[in-house]
Design a protein around this motif. Structure first.
Motif, mmCIF file in Angstrom:
data_model
loop_
_atom_site.group_PDB
_atom_site.id
_atom_site.type_symbol
_atom_site.label_atom_id
_atom_site.label_comp_id
_atom_site.label_asym_id
_atom_site.label_seq_id
_atom_site.Cartn_x
_atom_site.Cartn_y
_atom_site.Cartn_z
ATOM 1 N N ASP A 190 0.839 -1.195 0.000
ATOM 2 C CA ASP A 190 0.000 0.000 0.000
ATOM 3 C C ASP A 190 0.877 1.250 0.000
ATOM 4 O OD1 ASP A 190 -2.159 1.669 0.049
ATOM 5 O OD2 ASP A 190 -2.572 1.417 2.199
ATOM 6 N N HIS A 191 1.617 1.411 -1.090
ATOM 7 C CA HIS A 191 2.513 2.554 -1.244
ATOM 8 C C HIS A 191 2.854 2.690 -2.727
ATOM 9 C CE1 HIS A 191 4.908 5.722 0.391
ATOM 10 N NE2 HIS A 191 4.927 5.223 1.614
ATOM 11 N N TYR A 192 3.608 3.742 -3.067
ATOM 12 C CA TYR A 192 3.999 3.903 -4.467
ATOM 13 C C TYR A 192 5.469 3.558 -4.685
ATOM 14 C CZ TYR A 192 5.834 8.513 -3.055
ATOM 15 O OH TYR A 192 6.522 9.535 -2.451
ATOM 16 N N PHE A 193 6.153 3.103 -3.633
ATOM 17 C CA PHE A 193 7.521 2.596 -3.762
ATOM 18 C C PHE A 193 7.779 1.593 -2.638
ATOM 19 C CE2 PHE A 193 7.881 6.404 -1.118
ATOM 20 C CZ PHE A 193 8.681 5.986 -0.054
ATOM 21 N N CYS A 194 8.838 0.819 -2.804
ATOM 22 C CA CYS A 194 9.199 -0.182 -1.805
ATOM 23 C C CYS A 194 10.005 0.460 -0.677
ATOM 24 C CB CYS A 194 10.023 -1.301 -2.435
ATOM 25 S SG CYS A 194 9.076 -2.473 -3.398
ATOM 26 N N ASP A 195 9.594 0.196 0.538
ATOM 27 C CA ASP A 195 10.339 0.618 1.713
ATOM 28 C C ASP A 195 10.141 -0.446 2.781
ATOM 29 O OD1 ASP A 195 11.988 2.088 3.297
ATOM 30 O OD2 ASP A 195 10.647 3.801 3.547
ATOM 31 N N LEU A 196 10.972 -0.426 3.784
ATOM 32 C CA LEU A 196 10.923 -1.494 4.783
ATOM 33 C C LEU A 196 9.623 -1.482 5.578
ATOM 34 C CD1 LEU A 196 12.696 -3.795 5.646
ATOM 35 C CD2 LEU A 196 13.689 -2.357 7.411
ATOM 36 N N GLU A 197 9.117 -0.287 5.874
ATOM 37 C CA GLU A 197 7.890 -0.181 6.675
ATOM 38 C C GLU A 197 6.698 -0.884 6.017
ATOM 39 O OE1 GLU A 197 5.823 0.715 10.038
ATOM 40 O OE2 GLU A 197 7.921 1.229 9.724
ATOM 41 N N PRO A 198 6.353 -0.599 4.747
ATOM 42 C CA PRO A 198 5.239 -1.336 4.124
ATOM 43 C C PRO A 198 5.539 -2.812 3.902
ATOM 44 C CG PRO A 198 6.271 0.149 2.543
ATOM 45 C CD PRO A 198 6.826 0.488 3.874
ATOM 46 N N LEU A 199 6.822 -3.187 3.745
ATOM 47 C CA LEU A 199 7.169 -4.592 3.579
ATOM 48 C C LEU A 199 6.920 -5.384 4.859
ATOM 49 C CD1 LEU A 199 10.478 -4.558 1.470
ATOM 50 C CD2 LEU A 199 8.256 -5.464 0.790
ATOM 51 N N LEU A 200 7.113 -4.735 6.010
ATOM 52 C CA LEU A 200 6.898 -5.415 7.285
ATOM 53 C C LEU A 200 5.466 -5.930 7.410
ATOM 54 C CD1 LEU A 200 8.776 -3.136 9.869
ATOM 55 C CD2 LEU A 200 9.509 -5.316 8.930
ATOM 56 N N LYS A 201 4.518 -5.215 6.823
ATOM 57 C CA LYS A 201 3.109 -5.597 6.942
ATOM 58 C C LYS A 201 2.788 -6.853 6.138
ATOM 59 C CE LYS A 201 1.872 -0.762 7.420
ATOM 60 N NZ LYS A 201 1.230 0.387 6.780
ATOM 61 N N LEU A 202 3.655 -7.200 5.171
ATOM 62 C CA LEU A 202 3.410 -8.360 4.326
ATOM 63 C C LEU A 202 4.158 -9.603 4.801
ATOM 64 C CD1 LEU A 202 3.666 -6.687 0.800
ATOM 65 C CD2 LEU A 202 1.677 -6.886 2.291
ATOM 66 N N ALA A 203 4.969 -9.458 5.823
ATOM 67 C CA ALA A 203 5.772 -10.585 6.295
ATOM 68 C C ALA A 203 4.913 -11.599 7.043
ATOM 69 C CB ALA A 203 6.886 -10.079 7.201
ATOM 70 N N CYS A 204 5.230 -12.883 6.844
ATOM 71 C CA CYS A 204 4.506 -13.966 7.526
ATOM 72 C C CYS A 204 5.227 -14.325 8.816
ATOM 73 C CB CYS A 204 4.427 -15.189 6.618
ATOM 74 S SG CYS A 204 3.789 -14.842 4.981
ATOM 75 N N ALA A 205 5.494 -13.338 9.638
ATOM 76 C CA ALA A 205 6.202 -13.565 10.899
ATOM 77 C C ALA A 205 5.979 -12.368 11.803
ATOM 78 C CB ALA A 205 7.687 -13.779 10.640
ATOM 79 N N THR A 228 6.917 -9.175 13.461
ATOM 80 C CA THR A 228 7.851 -8.126 13.033
ATOM 81 C C THR A 228 8.181 -7.128 14.142
ATOM 82 O OG1 THR A 228 6.018 -6.755 12.212
ATOM 83 C CG2 THR A 228 7.048 -8.285 10.643
ATOM 84 N N TYR A 229 7.841 -7.448 15.361
ATOM 85 C CA TYR A 229 8.041 -6.498 16.465
ATOM 86 C C TYR A 229 9.516 -6.137 16.620
ATOM 87 C CZ TYR A 229 8.129 -4.511 21.165
ATOM 88 O OH TYR A 229 8.340 -3.689 22.242
ATOM 89 N N VAL A 230 10.377 -7.174 16.656
ATOM 90 C CA VAL A 230 11.814 -6.934 16.840
ATOM 91 C C VAL A 230 12.392 -6.201 15.635
ATOM 92 C CG1 VAL A 230 14.067 -8.024 17.120
ATOM 93 C CG2 VAL A 230 12.083 -8.928 18.339
ATOM 94 N N ILE A 231 11.971 -6.604 14.428
ATOM 95 C CA ILE A 231 12.459 -5.949 13.212
ATOM 96 C C ILE A 231 12.065 -4.484 13.211
ATOM 97 C CG2 ILE A 231 12.352 -5.914 10.696
ATOM 98 C CD1 ILE A 231 13.834 -8.296 11.741
ATOM 99 N N ASN A 232 10.847 -4.189 13.663
ATOM 100 C CA ASN A 232 10.388 -2.801 13.700
ATOM 101 C C ASN A 232 11.219 -1.979 14.687
ATOM 102 O OD1 ASN A 232 8.227 -0.806 12.861
ATOM 103 N ND2 ASN A 232 8.057 -0.720 15.086
ATOM 104 N N LEU A 233 11.580 -2.605 15.820
ATOM 105 C CA LEU A 233 12.444 -1.911 16.778
ATOM 106 C C LEU A 233 13.813 -1.617 16.164
ATOM 107 C CD1 LEU A 233 11.746 -3.746 20.177
ATOM 108 C CD2 LEU A 233 10.978 -1.471 19.460
ATOM 109 N N LEU A 234 14.327 -2.585 15.403
ATOM 110 C CA LEU A 234 15.612 -2.383 14.736
ATOM 111 C C LEU A 234 15.511 -1.296 13.677
ATOM 112 C CD1 LEU A 234 16.749 -6.105 14.306
ATOM 113 C CD2 LEU A 234 17.662 -4.420 15.916
ATOM 114 N N LEU A 235 14.369 -1.242 13.000
ATOM 115 C CA LEU A 235 14.144 -0.199 11.997
ATOM 116 C C LEU A 235 14.166 1.176 12.645
ATOM 117 C CD1 LEU A 235 13.249 0.898 9.206
ATOM 118 C CD2 LEU A 235 10.895 0.405 9.885
ATOM 119 N N VAL A 236 13.446 1.316 13.744
ATOM 120 C CA VAL A 236 13.397 2.601 14.454
ATOM 121 C C VAL A 236 14.782 2.969 14.977
ATOM 122 C CG1 VAL A 236 12.467 3.796 16.468
ATOM 123 C CG2 VAL A 236 10.962 2.400 15.054
ATOM 124 N N SER A 237 15.512 1.964 15.505
ATOM 125 C CA SER A 237 16.839 2.241 16.054
ATOM 126 C C SER A 237 17.865 2.522 14.959
ATOM 127 C CB SER A 237 17.308 1.061 16.910
ATOM 128 O OG SER A 237 17.455 -0.104 16.123
#
Length: 310
Positions: free
Chosen positions: A173-188, A190-199
């Motif tokens: 749900d975006h017009y380009f690929c970025d890690l944030e919208p990709l996290l929503k499509l992951a079959c796992a 993503t809490y830890v990954i999101n923390l790493l993204l923010v950090s």
């Protein structure tokens, strides 16, 4: 490049699905992108050809314009094509490459902003040692360090993206690929990954912004001891930098420093920092900088003279 993934391509939903609005978006993006290209390429050409713009400030400005151009080019051309296409798919590998280039050149801009602030600090607070501290060799090394740092940051983003499995929905749900919208499509989870993204991205944006604002406070405070003319010239340059920094970091901090939530205005904010700010940067630097304007006039005059000779 896929790791345990069933998904081989993603569908970019873009800014809208309405055919008429997509045509309007195409026209707006084309206007902004061409304006960005003309403005930044003009600055790049002017700095490269003008002997009057040989100071470290313009050395860094050259790389800022180059980063702006590459940053927008990593997104805008595909967005323009998608706006005229019925099927807006992007392969998994292309998506990962876009994530890398987006963050590489975006991070490069952040580091160049910091180097420009360092340059202004040395020029205003230590003017007698300016040419010694900010020698061409030192500036070149600093730019190389910025390139390496940007590469490390982008590789971390790629590692985070590839560490997740993608096995279900493939609509971004975006017009380009970025890690944030990709996290929503992951079959796992993503809490830890999101923390790493923010950090990672969030910390780079926030810490850099605080450092820049603090440095400019010091610079502006030190101007008390300068002459009226010196204060006027330094203020003109510093205010231009501050405006650009706020325009770039404001949207980035909003996007990358919060938990994995989305707001309706996210896409429009992304439009602003992916193509709006790169368009405004050359306008701000040229309209408020007499040296750049004079160098552009000379460059244009030389071109007219050479055309007349022919």
């Amino acid at each position: 490049m896929q790791l345990n993934n069933n998904v081989t391509e993603f569908i970019l939903l873009g800014l809208t699905q309405d055919p008429l609005r997509k045509k309007i978006i195409f026209a707006i993006f084309l206007f902004f992108y061409l304006g960005m290209l003309v403005g930044n390429l003009l600055i790049i050409t002017t700095i490269k050809t003008s002997q009057a713009l040989g100071s470290p400030l313009y050395f860094f400005l050259f790389y800022l314009s180059l980063s702006d151009t590459c940053f927008s080019t990593s997104i805008a051309p595909r967005t323009l094509v998608d706006a005229l296409s019925k099927k807006t798919t992007i392969s998994f590998n292309q998506c990962i490459i876009q994530v890398f280039t987006l963050h590489f050149f975006g991070c490069m801009e952040v580091f160049i902003f910091i180097l420009m602030a360092v340059d202004r600090y040395v020029a205003i607070c230590k003017p007698l040692h300016y040419m010694t501290i900010m020698s061409f060799r030192v500036c070149s090394v600093l730019v190389v360090v910025a390139w390496v740092g940007s590469c490390v940051h982008s590789l971390v983003q790629i590692f985070l993206a590839l560490s997740l499995p993608y096995c279900g929905p493939n609509e971004i749900d975006h017009y380009f690929c970025d890690l944030e919208p990709l996290l929503k499509l992951a079959c796992a989870d993503t809490y830890v990954i999101n923390l790493l993204l923010v950090s990672n991205s969030g910390a780079i944006c926030t810490v850099s912004f605080i450092m820049l604002m603090f440095s400019y406070v010091i610079i502006l405070h030190s101007l008390r001891n300068h002459s009226v003319e010196g204060r006027r010239k330094a203020l003109s340059t510093c205010i231009s930098h501050i405006i650009v920094v706020i325009l770039f970091f404001g949207p980035c901090i909003f996007i990358y420093t919060r938990p994995a939530t989305t707001f309706p205005m996210d896409k429009m904010i992304a439009v602003f920092y992916t193509i709006g700010t790169p368009l405004l940067n050359p306008l701000i630097y040229t309209l408020r900088n007499a040296e750049v304007k004079n160098a552009m006039r000379k460059l244009w005059s030389k071109k007219l003279v050479s055309d007349d000779v022919r």
